[in-house]
Design a protein around this motif. Structure first.
Motif, PDB file in Angstrom:
ATOM      1  N   ASN A   1      -5.281   9.415  -5.299  1.00  0.00           N
ATOM      2  CA  ASN A   1      -5.722   8.088  -5.748  1.00  0.00           C
ATOM      3  C   ASN A   1      -6.893   8.193  -6.718  1.00  0.00           C
ATOM      4  O   ASN A   1      -6.983   7.437  -7.690  1.00  0.00           O
ATOM      5  CB  ASN A   1      -6.098   7.216  -4.548  1.00  0.00           C
TER       6      ASN A   1
ATOM      7  N   TYR B   1      -5.917   6.537 -15.248  1.00  0.00           N
ATOM      8  CA  TYR B   1      -5.687   5.152 -15.656  1.00  0.00           C
ATOM      9  C   TYR B   1      -6.857   4.618 -16.478  1.00  0.00           C
ATOM     10  O   TYR B   1      -6.662   3.944 -17.496  1.00  0.00           O
ATOM     11  CB  TYR B   1      -5.445   4.269 -14.436  1.00  0.00           C
TER      12      TYR B   1
ATOM     13  N   ALA C   1      -0.534   2.715 -16.544  1.00  0.00           N
ATOM     14  CA  ALA C   1      -0.160   3.299 -15.260  1.00  0.00           C
ATOM     15  C   ALA C   1       0.969   4.300 -15.435  1.00  0.00           C
ATOM     16  O   ALA C   1       0.987   5.354 -14.792  1.00  0.00           O
ATOM     17  CB  ALA C   1       0.254   2.200 -14.284  1.00  0.00           C
TER      18      ALA C   1
ATOM     19  N   GLU D   1       0.703   8.208 -14.372  1.00  0.00           N
ATOM     20  CA  GLU D   1       1.621   8.894 -13.461  1.00  0.00           C
ATOM     21  C   GLU D   1       2.148  10.174 -14.092  1.00  0.00           C
ATOM     22  O   GLU D   1       2.292  11.201 -13.426  1.00  0.00           O
ATOM     23  CB  GLU D   1       2.783   7.969 -13.081  1.00  0.00           C
TER      24      GLU D   1
ATOM     25  N   LEU E   1      -2.561  -3.962 -13.086  1.00  0.00           N
ATOM     26  CA  LEU E   1      -2.224  -3.440 -11.765  1.00  0.00           C
ATOM     27  C   LEU E   1      -2.573  -4.463 -10.694  1.00  0.00           C
ATOM     28  O   LEU E   1      -3.658  -5.053 -10.722  1.00  0.00           O
ATOM     29  CB  LEU E   1      -3.022  -2.161 -11.475  1.00  0.00           C
TER      30      LEU E   1
ATOM     31  N   THR F   1      -4.076  -4.921  -7.428  1.00  0.00           N
ATOM     32  CA  THR F   1      -4.999  -4.041  -6.717  1.00  0.00           C
ATOM     33  C   THR F   1      -5.272  -4.520  -5.299  1.00  0.00           C
ATOM     34  O   THR F   1      -5.122  -5.702  -4.982  1.00  0.00           O
ATOM     35  CB  THR F   1      -6.330  -3.910  -7.484  1.00  0.00           C
TER      36      THR F   1
ATOM     37  N   ARG G   1       3.877  -2.986 -12.307  1.00  0.00           N
ATOM     38  CA  ARG G   1       2.914  -2.663 -11.252  1.00  0.00           C
ATOM     39  C   ARG G   1       2.172  -3.900 -10.750  1.00  0.00           C
ATOM     40  O   ARG G   1       1.062  -3.785 -10.225  1.00  0.00           O
ATOM     41  CB  ARG G   1       1.888  -1.638 -11.769  1.00  0.00           C
TER      42      ARG G   1
ATOM     43  N   THR H   1      -1.631  -1.163  -5.999  1.00  0.00           N
ATOM     44  CA  THR H   1      -2.019   0.192  -6.395  1.00  0.00           C
ATOM     45  C   THR H   1      -3.415   0.471  -5.841  1.00  0.00           C
ATOM     46  O   THR H   1      -4.327  -0.349  -6.019  1.00  0.00           O
ATOM     47  CB  THR H   1      -2.030   0.328  -7.931  1.00  0.00           C
TER      48      THR H   1
END
Length: 302
Positions: A22, A29, A35, A39, A95, A97, A292, A297
């Motif tokens: 993470n 990021y 994102a 990845e 994202l 979150t 996302r 995330t």
């Protein structure tokens, strides 16, 4: 990546990578604003990590952060070229979150749409140095090893990047509760097509940046000014006869809205608030950037 990691399940390399995954994603990021690219960077980091002799690694966390930074820097340079060919304004990939991100003021600011856009104005090396030093608290020696520069150079780059960011970053942090209240007023005015209500909740010099990526219709340039923005939005709704609705959510550590047209998600709208009014609106419509916003995330600075 999960398939590759499962083959090594239970070994020290996998356990270390999972422990810091993470954190590594957050580093990538913040450096890339994407994102999907983050990845890919983690995949590249993992492939290098499993080839390392762990007997020679004193600090797995530091080693993984350095490797992630190098891979992110390589991708950032190629991403910069892709952005030059991008249709219309480019916004970071939003994202969904977890609640703890909003509670961590430093983390929430570092991944906010407003800050991510400021980071876009830095060179790749400046961005890497700023992110590692200001957000993650790494020392100059460790950053120097990660970016392949001398300690003195890194210190100079950090000073230059901080000065650049300070001149452009939001001056005052606003409590999420205040942002939610302002967004709620904006949402009500938008859904009822209340022209004056929208003008009242916007700063006179509000700026809308919309990202359609050439796939969805979006303004090719930022729209500046409250009345100009309201005419643009309400005119578009009237022209297409759309049934528009907004749904509160939390993106990049701050309150935002999921915009739905005729019941289908059309995009997300994040904002920046100052003195009780919206000063910046960030509207992402590009479908490739909306993958996302349905599943949370996990981000972390630790």
């Amino acid at each position: 990546m999960r398939g590759g990691m499962s083959e090594h399940a239970g070994d020290p390399a996998t356990e270390a990578f999972v422990t810091y995954r993470n954190l590594l994603f957050t580093v990538a990021y913040e450096m890339l604003g994407s994102a999907a690219d983050a990845e890919d960077v983690l995949q590249e980091t993992w492939l290098r990590w499993v080839e390392v002799d762990l007997d020679h690694v004193r600090d797995p966390r530091a080693y993984l952060v350095r490797t992630t930074t190098r891979q992110a820097l390589n991708r950032l340079r190629s991403l910069k070229r892709r952005k030059e060919d991008y249709v219309g304004p480019w916004l970071p990939e939003p994202l969904l979150t977890t609640p703890d991100v909003a509670e961590d003021v430093a983390l929430a600011e570092s991944v906010s749409m407003a800050m991510m856009l400021v980071l876009e104005t830095l060179s790749p090396t400046e961005r890497a140095v700023f992110v590692l030093h200001e957000a993650f608290g790494l020392g100059y020696d460790e950053i120097a090893e990660a970016v392949g520069k001398s300690r003195d150079t890194v210190r100079q780059v950090a000073h230059r990047a901080r000065k650049h960011v300070d001149a452009r970053r939001p001056r005052k942090a606003v409590a999420p509760s205040e942002v939610r209240a302002v967004l709620a007023s904006f949402q009500r005015a938008l859904e009822t097509r209340d022209f004056q209500g929208l003008v009242n909740v916007l700063a006179p010099d509000v700026v809308l940046i919309s990202d359609g990526g050439g796939v969805k219709q979006a303004a090719v340039r930022p729209i500046v000014g409250a009345e100009k923005f309201v005419r643009y939005v309400l005119g578009g709704i009237e022209k297409f006869g759309a049934d528009l609705a907004a749904e509160p959510t939390t993106l990049n550590g701050g309150p935002a809205l999921v915009m739905r047209v005729n019941g289908e998600m059309d995009g997300i709208l994040a904002c920046h608030v100052a003195d009780g009014r919206i000063t910046g609106l960030y509207f992402v419509r590009n479908p490739e950037k909306l993958t996302r916003v349905a599943e949370e995330t996990v981000l972390t600075l630790g």
